[in-house]
Structures are given as structure tokens and as C-alpha cells.
Design a protein around this motif. Sequence first.
Motif, PDB file in Angstrom:
ATOM      1  N   ARG A   1       0.823  -1.216   0.000  1.00 16.42           N
ATOM      2  CA  ARG A   1       0.000   0.000   0.000  1.00 16.42           C
ATOM      3  C   ARG A   1       0.855   1.263   0.000  1.00 16.42           C
ATOM      4  NH1 ARG A   1      -2.138  -3.054   3.971  1.00 16.42           N
ATOM      5  NH2 ARG A   1      -1.376  -1.605   5.536  1.00 16.42           N
ATOM      6  N   ARG A   2       2.023   1.195   0.605  1.00 11.21           N
ATOM      7  CA  ARG A   2       2.895   2.366   0.693  1.00 11.21           C
ATOM      8  C   ARG A   2       4.037   2.218  -0.304  1.00 11.21           C
ATOM      9  NH1 ARG A   2       5.073   3.277   6.165  1.00 11.21           N
ATOM     10  NH2 ARG A   2       5.563   5.300   5.303  1.00 11.21           N
ATOM     11  N   VAL A   3       4.176   3.219  -1.128  1.00  9.50           N
ATOM     12  CA  VAL A   3       5.249   3.208  -2.127  1.00  9.50           C
ATOM     13  C   VAL A   3       5.944   4.563  -2.097  1.00  9.50           C
ATOM     14  CG1 VAL A   3       3.718   3.934  -4.007  1.00  9.50           C
ATOM     15  CG2 VAL A   3       5.836   2.760  -4.557  1.00  9.50           C
ATOM     16  N   GLN A   4       7.229   4.539  -2.273  1.00  7.87           N
ATOM     17  CA  GLN A   4       8.000   5.763  -2.437  1.00  7.87           C
ATOM     18  C   GLN A   4       8.693   5.673  -3.786  1.00  7.87           C
ATOM     19  OE1 GLN A   4      10.561   6.282   0.995  1.00  7.87           O
ATOM     20  NE2 GLN A   4       8.829   6.775   2.305  1.00  7.87           N
ATOM     21  N   TRP A   5       9.044   6.828  -4.317  1.00  7.15           N
ATOM     22  CA  TRP A   5       9.685   6.896  -5.627  1.00  7.15           C
ATOM     23  C   TRP A   5      11.119   7.351  -5.430  1.00  7.15           C
ATOM     24  CZ3 TRP A   5       7.333   4.670  -9.601  1.00  7.15           C
ATOM     25  CH2 TRP A   5       5.984   4.377  -9.441  1.00  7.15           C
ATOM     26  N   HIS A   6      12.044   6.491  -5.800  1.00  4.68           N
ATOM     27  CA  HIS A   6      13.477   6.734  -5.629  1.00  4.68           C
ATOM     28  C   HIS A   6      14.063   7.229  -6.947  1.00  4.68           C
ATOM     29  CE1 HIS A   6      17.668   6.121  -4.629  1.00  4.68           C
ATOM     30  NE2 HIS A   6      17.790   5.251  -5.619  1.00  4.68           N
ATOM     31  N   HIS A   7      14.782   8.336  -6.889  1.00  2.00           N
ATOM     32  CA  HIS A   7      15.534   8.813  -8.055  1.00  2.00           C
ATOM     33  C   HIS A   7      16.806   7.974  -8.147  1.00  2.00           C
ATOM     34  CE1 HIS A   7      12.981  12.396  -7.679  1.00  2.00           C
ATOM     35  NE2 HIS A   7      13.286  12.620  -8.951  1.00  2.00           N
ATOM     36  N   THR A   8      16.940   7.198  -9.200  1.00  8.28           N
ATOM     37  CA  THR A   8      18.125   6.338  -9.315  1.00  8.28           C
ATOM     38  C   THR A   8      19.400   7.172  -9.401  1.00  8.28           C
ATOM     39  OG1 THR A   8      17.779   6.149 -11.695  1.00  8.28           O
ATOM     40  CG2 THR A   8      16.891   4.383 -10.302  1.00  8.28           C
ATOM     41  N   VAL A   9      19.327   8.298 -10.043  1.00  8.47           N
ATOM     42  CA  VAL A   9      20.373   9.324  -9.977  1.00  8.47           C
ATOM     43  C   VAL A   9      19.711  10.452  -9.180  1.00  8.47           C
ATOM     44  CG1 VAL A   9      21.771  10.998 -11.243  1.00  8.47           C
ATOM     45  CG2 VAL A   9      21.445   8.691 -12.164  1.00  8.47           C
ATOM     46  N   PRO A  10      20.282  10.875  -8.065  1.00  3.51           N
ATOM     47  CA  PRO A  10      19.630  11.859  -7.213  1.00  3.51           C
ATOM     48  C   PRO A  10      19.174  13.111  -7.967  1.00  3.51           C
ATOM     49  CG  PRO A  10      21.540  10.973  -6.120  1.00  3.51           C
ATOM     50  CD  PRO A  10      21.580  10.461  -7.529  1.00  3.51           C
ATOM     51  N   LYS A  11      18.013  13.595  -7.579  1.00  7.30           N
ATOM     52  CA  LYS A  11      17.449  14.810  -8.176  1.00  7.30           C
ATOM     53  C   LYS A  11      18.444  15.968  -8.068  1.00  7.30           C
ATOM     54  CE  LYS A  11      13.086  17.317  -8.018  1.00  7.30           C
ATOM     55  NZ  LYS A  11      11.831  17.471  -7.269  1.00  7.30           N
TER      56      LYS A  11
END
Length: 94
Positions: free
Chosen positions: A18-28
Amino acid sequence: MSEVDSARCWLCERPIGRRVQWHHTVPKAKKGRETVPVHPICHRTIHAHFTNAELARIEGAREPLLELEEVARFLRWIADKPPDFHAPTRRPKS
């Protein structure tokens, strides 16, 4: 069913709950744009062990993260946990 409903975590490859986060594979902060779904516990693990500079250097590759023994140990431990499992994340001792 939405894209996230059928998604798997980029780090541990377990189904997303139910809980998802979005990871920048190369940092923003390093001009990264691509994001991948991760569990909150997996996201904290990535950032507990790697700086933004280190993540930028590996250019969004997953394999170098898996080579770190602490991350490999985490992945073995989390493998049989349910998708929404939560536990405190410990930072490595410096």
C-alpha cells in the motif's frame, strides 16, 4: 489494476504494498529524472548506505548497491517479509 499495484520494488524485487516511495536512481540534486518504485524501508536502506554523490557515480545502476555486504544482508533479511513490513533502519557506524 494500476501500474503500482503490479509493481515490484526496484531494490528488493518484492511486490509493492500500500505504501510506495519513488526513488531517483540518480539523485534529483545531481540532475536525475528517472524514478523507480521502492518500499519505504528499502528507500531508507539505500540512503543509509549511499550518499547522493555515490548514487550519482553509479549512474542509477542497481548492481553496485547489491555488492555492499550490508545491503545484501538486508535483502536476505527482508526477502520473506510482507510488502508493507516496517522496521527501523539503522545507519552504519562510521
